[in-house]
Write a protein that holds these residues in place. Structure first.
Motif, mmCIF file in Angstrom:
data_model
loop_
_atom_site.group_PDB
_atom_site.id
_atom_site.type_symbol
_atom_site.label_atom_id
_atom_site.label_comp_id
_atom_site.label_asym_id
_atom_site.label_seq_id
_atom_site.Cartn_x
_atom_site.Cartn_y
_atom_site.Cartn_z
ATOM 1 N N ILE A 230 0.842 -1.197 0.000
ATOM 2 C CA ILE A 230 0.000 0.000 0.000
ATOM 3 C C ILE A 230 0.883 1.255 0.000
ATOM 4 C CG2 ILE A 230 -1.779 1.267 1.290
ATOM 5 C CD1 ILE A 230 -2.642 -1.390 2.502
ATOM 6 N N ARG A 231 0.435 2.272 -0.727
ATOM 7 C CA ARG A 231 1.124 3.575 -0.781
ATOM 8 C C ARG A 231 2.580 3.421 -1.209
ATOM 9 N NH1 ARG A 231 -0.080 6.825 4.630
ATOM 10 N NH2 ARG A 231 0.842 8.477 3.360
ATOM 11 N N LEU A 232 2.775 2.704 -2.295
ATOM 12 C CA LEU A 232 4.128 2.538 -2.849
ATOM 13 C C LEU A 232 4.423 3.715 -3.770
ATOM 14 C CD1 LEU A 232 4.046 -1.300 -3.609
ATOM 15 C CD2 LEU A 232 5.284 -0.154 -1.767
ATOM 16 N N SER A 233 4.844 4.814 -3.183
ATOM 17 C CA SER A 233 5.088 6.029 -3.957
ATOM 18 C C SER A 233 6.559 6.137 -4.351
ATOM 19 C CB SER A 233 4.684 7.261 -3.141
ATOM 20 O OG SER A 233 5.559 7.420 -2.033
ATOM 21 N N PRO A 234 6.859 6.877 -5.436
ATOM 22 C CA PRO A 234 8.253 7.070 -5.860
ATOM 23 C C PRO A 234 9.127 7.712 -4.782
ATOM 24 C CG PRO A 234 6.744 7.711 -7.613
ATOM 25 C CD PRO A 234 5.898 7.460 -6.400
ATOM 26 N N SER A 235 8.503 8.450 -3.856
ATOM 27 C CA SER A 235 9.286 9.119 -2.811
ATOM 28 C C SER A 235 10.024 8.114 -1.931
ATOM 29 C CB SER A 235 8.382 10.004 -1.948
ATOM 30 O OG SER A 235 7.445 9.221 -1.224
ATOM 31 N N LEU A 236 9.531 6.886 -1.854
ATOM 32 C CA LEU A 236 10.216 5.860 -1.056
ATOM 33 C C LEU A 236 11.618 5.605 -1.600
ATOM 34 C CD1 LEU A 236 7.289 3.303 -0.577
ATOM 35 C CD2 LEU A 236 8.315 4.731 1.204
ATOM 36 N N ASP A 238 13.201 7.743 -3.792
ATOM 37 C CA ASP A 238 13.913 9.032 -3.787
ATOM 38 C C ASP A 238 14.562 9.284 -2.428
ATOM 39 O OD1 ASP A 238 13.074 9.430 -6.378
ATOM 40 O OD2 ASP A 238 11.367 10.693 -5.821
ATOM 41 N N LYS A 239 13.812 9.037 -1.359
ATOM 42 C CA LYS A 239 14.348 9.283 -0.023
ATOM 43 C C LYS A 239 15.402 8.248 0.350
ATOM 44 C CE LYS A 239 10.361 11.785 1.775
ATOM 45 N NZ LYS A 239 9.267 11.830 2.774
ATOM 46 N N ALA A 240 15.241 7.018 -0.134
ATOM 47 C CA ALA A 240 16.271 6.008 0.110
ATOM 48 C C ALA A 240 17.590 6.449 -0.525
ATOM 49 C CB ALA A 240 15.831 4.664 -0.456
ATOM 50 N N LYS A 241 17.501 7.061 -1.704
ATOM 51 C CA LYS A 241 18.701 7.553 -2.380
ATOM 52 C C LYS A 241 19.362 8.672 -1.577
ATOM 53 C CE LYS A 241 20.362 9.477 -6.755
ATOM 54 N NZ LYS A 241 19.987 9.935 -8.126
ATOM 55 N N THR A 269 22.841 -1.304 -5.035
ATOM 56 C CA THR A 269 22.823 -2.446 -5.963
ATOM 57 C C THR A 269 21.438 -3.058 -6.125
ATOM 58 O OG1 THR A 269 25.109 -2.950 -5.353
ATOM 59 C CG2 THR A 269 23.858 -4.675 -6.487
ATOM 60 N N HIS A 270 20.679 -3.111 -5.025
ATOM 61 C CA HIS A 270 19.455 -3.912 -5.040
ATOM 62 C C HIS A 270 18.150 -3.124 -4.888
ATOM 63 C CE1 HIS A 270 21.826 -7.587 -4.951
ATOM 64 N NE2 HIS A 270 22.525 -7.088 -3.936
ATOM 65 N N LEU A 271 18.216 -1.852 -4.495
ATOM 66 C CA LEU A 271 16.979 -1.109 -4.276
ATOM 67 C C LEU A 271 16.824 0.119 -5.171
ATOM 68 C CD1 LEU A 271 16.562 -1.249 -0.374
ATOM 69 C CD2 LEU A 271 15.215 -2.440 -2.107
ATOM 70 N N LEU A 272 17.902 0.865 -5.362
ATOM 71 C CA LEU A 272 17.799 2.101 -6.131
ATOM 72 C C LEU A 272 17.545 1.856 -7.616
ATOM 73 C CD1 LEU A 272 20.520 4.402 -4.502
ATOM 74 C CD2 LEU A 272 18.114 4.074 -3.899
ATOM 75 N N ASN A 273 17.726 0.623 -8.065
ATOM 76 C CA ASN A 273 17.448 0.298 -9.467
ATOM 77 C C ASN A 273 16.015 -0.198 -9.667
ATOM 78 O OD1 ASN A 273 17.729 -2.110 -8.128
ATOM 79 N ND2 ASN A 273 19.006 -3.097 -9.679
ATOM 80 N N LYS A 274 15.196 -0.127 -8.610
ATOM 81 C CA LYS A 274 13.801 -0.541 -8.697
ATOM 82 C C LYS A 274 12.897 0.687 -8.855
ATOM 83 C CE LYS A 274 14.666 -4.943 -7.961
ATOM 84 N NZ LYS A 274 16.141 -4.883 -7.858
ATOM 85 N N THR A 275 11.682 0.429 -9.310
ATOM 86 C CA THR A 275 10.667 1.485 -9.418
ATOM 87 C C THR A 275 9.392 1.001 -8.746
ATOM 88 O OG1 THR A 275 9.746 0.683 -11.509
ATOM 89 C CG2 THR A 275 11.620 2.215 -11.644
#
Length: 329
Positions: A230-236, A238-241, A269-275
């Motif tokens: 739920i609420r899987l927004s791009p900001s997740l 962006d903020k991880a980056k 390697t494993h998260l920032l390349n996801k959308t």
């Protein structure tokens, strides 16, 4: 304090600068309106609730010009949170203003961003004075019709605008801890140097700890959102980056903590390349990201435990072999 720690402090002092930000504001009708909302929610008398609702409805529009200025100040505070480091003693809590630390390599860019945000606030602040003077008599008339006393809030436009102060200092080098040239007894000079280094260490450790705390808070959220879908927004992402960049920068500038650098590599390697589209479209991709996010979160929690002597020695050797750029004289 041993010589290696002194060397690390000196390297950080040469690699970082501080910027002081001051923000003050005025709540206007906010406290008054919020108080009425509490009364309205608690009241069991229908007529009283209706009256509170009417007052809120008629007073709230007059709060909007004030909220415009505070909203722009909030943008500056958000930038401080995401793009700069706290500069205070360890575990002192999140500062969103005051003395902030940035790396010298991007200090000018960060400072220009802060100046632009400050200027936006200043434009809105200057516009507020005439707007408020034009509204003031209308507010007084509405208050009179509603039989409420808001005289303590009814200040002039210039007075209202003066309550909003936003300042951004020029970047400043971290003061040197060496006091060898002072014409004082050696014991006193050594005491000054020791105290200065201890304070610098506390500030640097505070910046590191706050970066870890902020990243852990975000990864707690990321794990929850990935688990529920739920609420899987791009900001997740962006903020991880943002957290990834801050952690990496702090580790490289400070103690080379291999645990942080490993966590950063995992994120990159494993998260920032996801959308978010990938997460929504493929359950297996989301499950894989969830497992990675949990692993990162657990590693961030473990970072509250002091590194082993072997890890410290490894970090010291890495720092000794990799000089940081000295930007400021």
């Amino acid at each position: 304090m041993d010589q290696k720690m002194l060397d690390i402090n000196e390297r950080v002092a040469n690699a970082c600068v501080t910027i002081k930000v001051s923000i003050s504001h005025y709540k206007g009708f906010k406290t008054f309106i919020n108080g009425l909302k509490v009364v309205m929610q608690r009241s069991k008398i229908a007529e009283e609730r209706e009256r509170m609702s009417e007052i809120i409805a008629k007073i709230t529009p007059f709060q909007k010009p004030i909220d415009k200025v505070t909203a722009l100040q909030s943008l500056l505070q958000t930038y401080l949170y995401s793009q700069t480091f706290v500069w205070s003693d360890a575990h002192s809590g999140q500062q969103q203003k005051g003395e902030r630390m940035v790396f010298a390599t991007n200090a000018l860019a960060k400072w220009n961003d802060l100046i632009a945000l400050r200027d936006n606030v200043e434009v809105a602040r200057l516009e507020l004075a005439p707007k408020w003077d034009n509204l003031r008599q209308e507010v007084i008339d509405v208050a009179s019709d509603l039989h409420i006393d808001i005289s303590s809030i009814m200040i002039s436009g210039d007075d209202l605008a003066s309550r909003f102060i936003t300042t951004v200092s020029n970047p400043r080098p971290i003061p040197p801890t060496a006091r060898g040239n002072m014409p004082l007894p050696r014991e006193l000079v050594e005491q000054f140097e020791r105290e200065a280094n201890e304070q610098l260490t506390r500030h640097i450790m505070g910046a590191k700890q706050q970066s870890l705390d902020d990243a852990l808070e975000h990864f707690d959220l990321l794990v929850t959102q990935l688990a529920t879908g739920i609420r899987l927004s791009p900001s997740l992402i962006d903020k991880a980056k943002i957290h990834c960049e801050k952690l990496k920068g702090m580790a490289e500038a400070y103690d080379g903590d291999i645990r942080i650098l490993t966590a950063v590599e995992t994120i990159e390697t494993h998260l920032l390349n996801k959308t978010t589209e990938m997460w929504k479209a493929d359950q297996s991709v989301r499950d894989e990201s969830l497992a990675i996010a949990k692993n990162v979160r657990n590693n961030l929690k473990a970072l509250s435990i002091a590194p082993t002597a072997q890890q410290v020695e490894q970090c010291n050797e890495t720092l000794s072999a990799t000089p940081l750029p000295v930007i400021l004289d």
